[in-house]
Design an enzyme around this catalytic site. Structure first.
Site, PDB file in Angstrom:
ATOM      1  N   LYS A 120       0.873  -1.173   0.000  1.00  8.51           N
ATOM      2  CA  LYS A 120       0.000   0.000   0.000  1.00  8.51           C
ATOM      3  C   LYS A 120       0.909   1.221   0.000  1.00  8.51           C
ATOM      4  CE  LYS A 120      -3.653   2.435   2.392  1.00  8.51           C
ATOM      5  NZ  LYS A 120      -3.436   3.313   3.550  1.00  8.51           N
ATOM      6  N   ASN A 150      -9.907   1.940   9.869  1.00 12.20           N
ATOM      7  CA  ASN A 150      -9.046   1.784  11.030  1.00 12.20           C
ATOM      8  C   ASN A 150      -9.567   2.603  12.210  1.00 12.20           C
ATOM      9  OD1 ASN A 150      -5.409   1.817  11.582  1.00 12.20           O
ATOM     10  ND2 ASN A 150      -7.045   1.298  12.941  1.00 12.20           N
ATOM     11  N   THR A 151      -9.399   3.930  12.127  1.00 18.08           N
ATOM     12  CA  THR A 151      -9.709   4.779  13.268  1.00 18.08           C
ATOM     13  C   THR A 151     -11.151   4.638  13.738  1.00 18.08           C
ATOM     14  OG1 THR A 151      -8.106   6.366  12.380  1.00 18.08           O
ATOM     15  CG2 THR A 151      -9.537   7.128  14.149  1.00 18.08           C
ATOM     16  N   GLY A 175      -8.780   9.661   9.529  1.00 16.66           N
ATOM     17  CA  GLY A 175      -9.186   9.855  10.912  1.00 16.66           C
ATOM     18  C   GLY A 175     -10.194  10.957  11.145  1.00 16.66           C
ATOM     19  N   ALA A 178      -9.839   5.892   3.993  1.00 19.26           N
ATOM     20  CA  ALA A 178      -9.687   7.060   4.871  1.00 19.26           C
ATOM     21  C   ALA A 178     -10.942   7.918   4.943  1.00 19.26           C
ATOM     22  CB  ALA A 178      -8.507   7.930   4.454  1.00 19.26           C
ATOM     23  N   GLY A 179     -11.240   8.341   6.157  1.00 23.08           N
ATOM     24  CA  GLY A 179     -12.297   9.313   6.406  1.00 23.08           C
ATOM     25  C   GLY A 179     -13.658   8.754   6.750  1.00 23.08           C
TER      26      GLY A 179
END
Length: 260
Positions: free
Chosen positions: A96, A206-207, A157, A184-185
């Site tokens: 990645k 993830n976050t 995040g 992301a996001g």
């Protein structure tokens, strides 16, 4: 099933491995998500020494495919060197690719990203580039040989969800033969469902999971959101209309009149 560089997976969720309250919760959350691919920061774990080895042992227990990433790299040279280290560590060519331009937004440095991707593809890597939702950047990544592209929904995040829906939809329409992963996001299962409803192949989380009050339950909720969004896309979503349309038409309906 979703396919990345010829490998098929039943899950359309990829998960990260950072920020969890404990290693056990990380393992339990990944299992609850159903993810079969997890991302690992090569720079962080390689610097961890014995703790890094223990971390890799935890990941191996899950029986998942590891997708090493070049998180933290700010130059083409750093990213390429880190990717080569990942290949030595894991004995495989997936990476990645992240080249970051700004510490506050973690926005990809797209010029360097395309350059690094071209170098790595020529050296036999199968690249998963993290990019913005810009069509021209995605097209350049495709042209240098990337068969998977990972545009963001919003900054890493931020939990803002998809902030440029039209751009993501355009990517899907213009790159029909490329596997697209929203990376992301995403902050809620509904955000993941929306990405899947646009026809995206998968999401990376993830976050939103790791920082939830209950990461394991949140991972399960995202799993359901992704499944629902994909099922809706495959079923064929109704398009928006400018005017109302009655769900019960009056044509052919009998009307009863009171007898005076």
């Amino acid at each position: 099933m979703v396919s990345f560089y010829g490998k098929e997976f039943s899950s359309r969720i990829l998960t990260g491995t950072a920020l969890y309250p404990s290693p056990q919760i990380m393992q339990d959350a990944i299992r609850a998500s159903g993810a079969q691919i997890v991302t690992v920061s090569v720079r962080r774990e390689a610097a961890g020494g014995k703790s890094g080895a223990a971390f890799f042992s935890l990941i191996s227990e899950l029986g998942v495919t590891v997708l090493p990433n070049t998180a933290g790299c700010k130059t083409v040279r750093e990213a390429v060197t880190t990717a080569k280290l990942a290949r030595e560590l894991f004995g495989q060519s997936w990476v990645k690719l992240e080249v970051i331009a700004d510490d506050d937004t973690l926005q990809p440095e797209v010029v360097g990203l395309v350059e690094a991707a071209a170098i790595l593809v020529k050296e036999g890597f199968q690249v998963f580039p993290y990019c913005t939702e810009d069509l021209s950047v995605a097209q350049r990544l495709r042209d240098v040989g990337c068969r998977v592209i990972m545009p963001w929904a919003s900054p890493i995040g931020s939990a803002r969800g998809i902030t440029n829906r039209d751009a993501l939809l355009l990517l899907r329409q213009r790159l029909p033969d490329v596997a697209l992963v929203v990376d992301a996001g995403l902050g809620a299962p509904s955000h993941a469902a929306e990405a899947m409803e646009l026809g995206y192949d998968a999401v990376l989380l993830n976050t939103a999971i790791a920082k939830a009050r209950n990461p394991v339950d949140m991972a399960g909720a995202f799993r359901l959101g992704v499944e629902a969004g994909r099922a809706a896309f495959e079923a064929g979503l109704m398009g928006p209309r400018d005017f109302a349309s009655p769900s019960t038409p009056t044509v052919g309906t009998p009307f009863w009149h009171a007898v005076p």
